[in-house]
Design a protein around this motif. Structure first.
Motif, mmCIF file in Angstrom:
data_model
loop_
_atom_site.group_PDB
_atom_site.id
_atom_site.type_symbol
_atom_site.label_atom_id
_atom_site.label_comp_id
_atom_site.label_asym_id
_atom_site.label_seq_id
_atom_site.Cartn_x
_atom_site.Cartn_y
_atom_site.Cartn_z
ATOM 1 N N ALA A 106 -0.603 -7.410 4.263
ATOM 2 C CA ALA A 106 -0.284 -6.357 5.224
ATOM 3 C C ALA A 106 -1.572 -6.003 5.962
ATOM 4 O O ALA A 106 -2.662 -6.376 5.501
ATOM 5 N N CYS A 107 -1.437 -5.313 7.072
ATOM 6 C CA CYS A 107 -2.639 -5.042 7.882
ATOM 7 C C CYS A 107 -2.528 -3.672 8.558
ATOM 8 O O CYS A 107 -1.449 -3.260 8.979
ATOM 9 N N ILE A 108 -3.656 -2.964 8.609
ATOM 10 C CA ILE A 108 -3.733 -1.729 9.401
ATOM 11 C C ILE A 108 -4.854 -1.926 10.410
ATOM 12 O O ILE A 108 -5.948 -2.343 10.027
ATOM 13 N N LEU B 58 0.822 -1.209 0.000
ATOM 14 C CA LEU B 58 0.000 0.000 0.000
ATOM 15 C C LEU B 58 0.855 1.257 0.000
ATOM 16 O O LEU B 58 1.855 1.328 0.713
ATOM 17 N N GLU B 59 0.433 2.196 -0.800
ATOM 18 C CA GLU B 59 1.087 3.507 -0.788
ATOM 19 C C GLU B 59 -0.027 4.558 -0.743
ATOM 20 O O GLU B 59 -0.882 4.599 -1.637
ATOM 21 N N VAL B 60 -0.066 5.341 0.311
ATOM 22 C CA VAL B 60 -1.064 6.406 0.450
ATOM 23 C C VAL B 60 -0.308 7.724 0.352
ATOM 24 O O VAL B 60 0.648 7.934 1.098
ATOM 25 N N LEU C 170 -4.425 -6.636 1.574
ATOM 26 C CA LEU C 170 -4.443 -5.704 2.700
ATOM 27 C C LEU C 170 -5.696 -5.917 3.541
ATOM 28 O O LEU C 170 -6.811 -5.909 3.020
ATOM 29 N N LEU C 171 -5.481 -6.100 4.842
ATOM 30 C CA LEU C 171 -6.594 -6.283 5.777
ATOM 31 C C LEU C 171 -6.684 -5.056 6.674
ATOM 32 O O LEU C 171 -5.700 -4.650 7.276
ATOM 33 N N LEU C 172 -7.885 -4.461 6.725
ATOM 34 C CA LEU C 172 -8.104 -3.273 7.559
ATOM 35 C C LEU C 172 -9.030 -3.649 8.709
ATOM 36 O O LEU C 172 -10.125 -4.162 8.465
ATOM 37 N N PRO D 135 -10.867 -5.278 -4.786
ATOM 38 C CA PRO D 135 -11.041 -6.660 -4.305
ATOM 39 C C PRO D 135 -9.892 -7.159 -3.428
ATOM 40 O O PRO D 135 -10.069 -8.103 -2.658
ATOM 41 N N LYS D 136 -8.739 -6.511 -3.520
ATOM 42 C CA LYS D 136 -7.589 -6.976 -2.718
ATOM 43 C C LYS D 136 -7.534 -6.309 -1.339
ATOM 44 O O LYS D 136 -6.602 -6.510 -0.579
#
Ligand SMILES: Nc1ncnc2c1ncn2[C@@H]1O[C@H](COP(=O)(O)OP(=O)(O)OP(=O)(O)O)[C@@H](O)[C@H]1O
Length: 340
Positions: A203-205, A19-21, A171-173, A94-95
């Motif tokens: 990755a996870c936030i 992820l890049e924000v 990515l899991l939020l 979807p990811k």
């Protein structure tokens, strides 16, 4: 020649970046809710978002999940730009999967069926294999046939996470995944999240109010204030070396002294305006360099909080030992942070 250029571009891409924000902004009318947020996350990394209530933590997750449209800024997942939700029938990528406290499981089917439902478009063989794996890693095998209302908070939370993971996201939020859980369920779920992030190559936030959720779980901690990230680093670095008293207060308790007082009392010269000392960084011992008198002893569960008086100043420290009001003690300062 063309082929050569493409190869060069691929070599410079960081394939582990999930992820890049970049410079994300979101306002409602004139109210800035998310203010120029930038962050990036690699595979297997866990980032915790911590901040006061209303500081914009959940909104950041919703923007990344595509449930809200930013006013400006960009989002890249697996190095691909994410299209904002406008005009899309199903928002989000979807990811990226989000687990929120207000998206409960389907009530009339079992925990297993809730997970299977997410995999309804896959073939039976893959579905059976995937569901078994998810039930195993989330420790739900024994509870798989229970309805959500017959399951504990912890089981429901684990099933919601397993359901989100069904389709192998990158990515899991997780919005406050550990609140409402007792100590044992909380530590089990924290371990499971860590294991899942590693095993599932993602990755996870996660969002939390509680600094104790962060240690041992997150690799990075971002502190939020009024929609802005004010500090982002390894959790212990943020804890031991907060940038200001805001980051210090969000992550725990502290003592603070003006520069000249710190220099006079402890012989520590800070290049900044103030010196910040965590209560855990004060060690009482017979060979301590500084002398103080105990003016208060407060029970804090398994440990005690002591108020130490040195000249006209007071300082709080934590201890497991037994002390009484009036005792003289010697102590050392193991760590401190310079702050403005
Ligand atoms: N739909 C909305 N309309 C108006 N204001 C909103 C809306 N959604 C969020 N806000 C405001 O945006 C700010 C950030 O909200 P958000 O839920 O992201 O904060 P948070 O840090 O997750 O808070 P908490 O820890 O209490 O869940 C708050 O002041 C909130 O009132």
């Amino acid at each position: 020649m063309e082929l050569l250029i493409i190869t060069e571009i691929n070599l410079t891409q960081d394939l582990t970046k999930v992820l890049e924000v970049q410079n994300l902004n979101f306002s409602i009318e004139d109210n800035k809710i998310v203010d120029d947020v930038s962050l990036s996350l690699k595979k297997h990394q866990i980032l915790a978002l911590l901040g006061q209530s209303g500081s914009g933590k959940s909104t950041i997750l919703k923007l990344i999940a595509g449930l809200l449209e930013p006013n400006s800024g960009s989002l890249l997942i697996d190095s691909e730009s994410i299209t904002p939700p406008s005009g899309k029938l199903i928002p989000g990528h979807p990811k990226i999967k989000i687990v929120r406290q207000d998206n409960p499981l389907f009530p009339n089917i079992s925990l297993r069926e809730n997970i299977e439902y997410e995999l309804r478009f896959f073939n039976d063989e893959y579905k059976a294999e995937r569901v078994e794996k998810l039930l195993k890693v989330t420790g739900l095998k024994k509870a798989e046939h229970q309805l959500p209302r017959h399951s504990s908070e912890g089981e429901q939370q684990r099933a919601a996470i397993a359901r989100a993971l069904a389709d192998e996201p990158s990515l899991l939020l997780l919005d406050e995944p550990f609140s409402n859980l007792d100590y044992k369920n909380k530590s089990t779920l924290k371990e499971e999240v860590k294991q899942l992030v590693a095993e599932e190559n993602m990755a996870c936030i996660f969002v939390t109010h509680d600094i104790s959720d962060v240690f041992g779980t997150a690799d990075q901690l971002a502190i939020l204030k009024k929609g802005k990230i004010t500090q982002i680093d390894e959790p212990l670095k943020v804890y031991n070396y907060p940038s200001t008293t805001y980051e210090a207060s969000i992550s725990g308790e502290f003592n603070v002294f003006k520069r000249d007082i710190a220099s006079h009392l402890f012989g520590i010269t800070t290049p900044k305006k103030r010196l910040l000392i965590r209560p855990e960084a004060i060690k009482i011992s017979f060979s301590g360099k500084h002398k103080a008198n105990i003016t208060a002893v407060t029970g804090r569960g398994v440990y005690k909080e002591l108020t130490l008086e040195i000249e006209t100043e007071t300082l709080k420290c934590f201890t497991m030992e037994t002390y009484d009001i009036g005792d003289d003690v010697l102590f050392d300062i193991l760590r401190y942070a310079d702050i403005d």
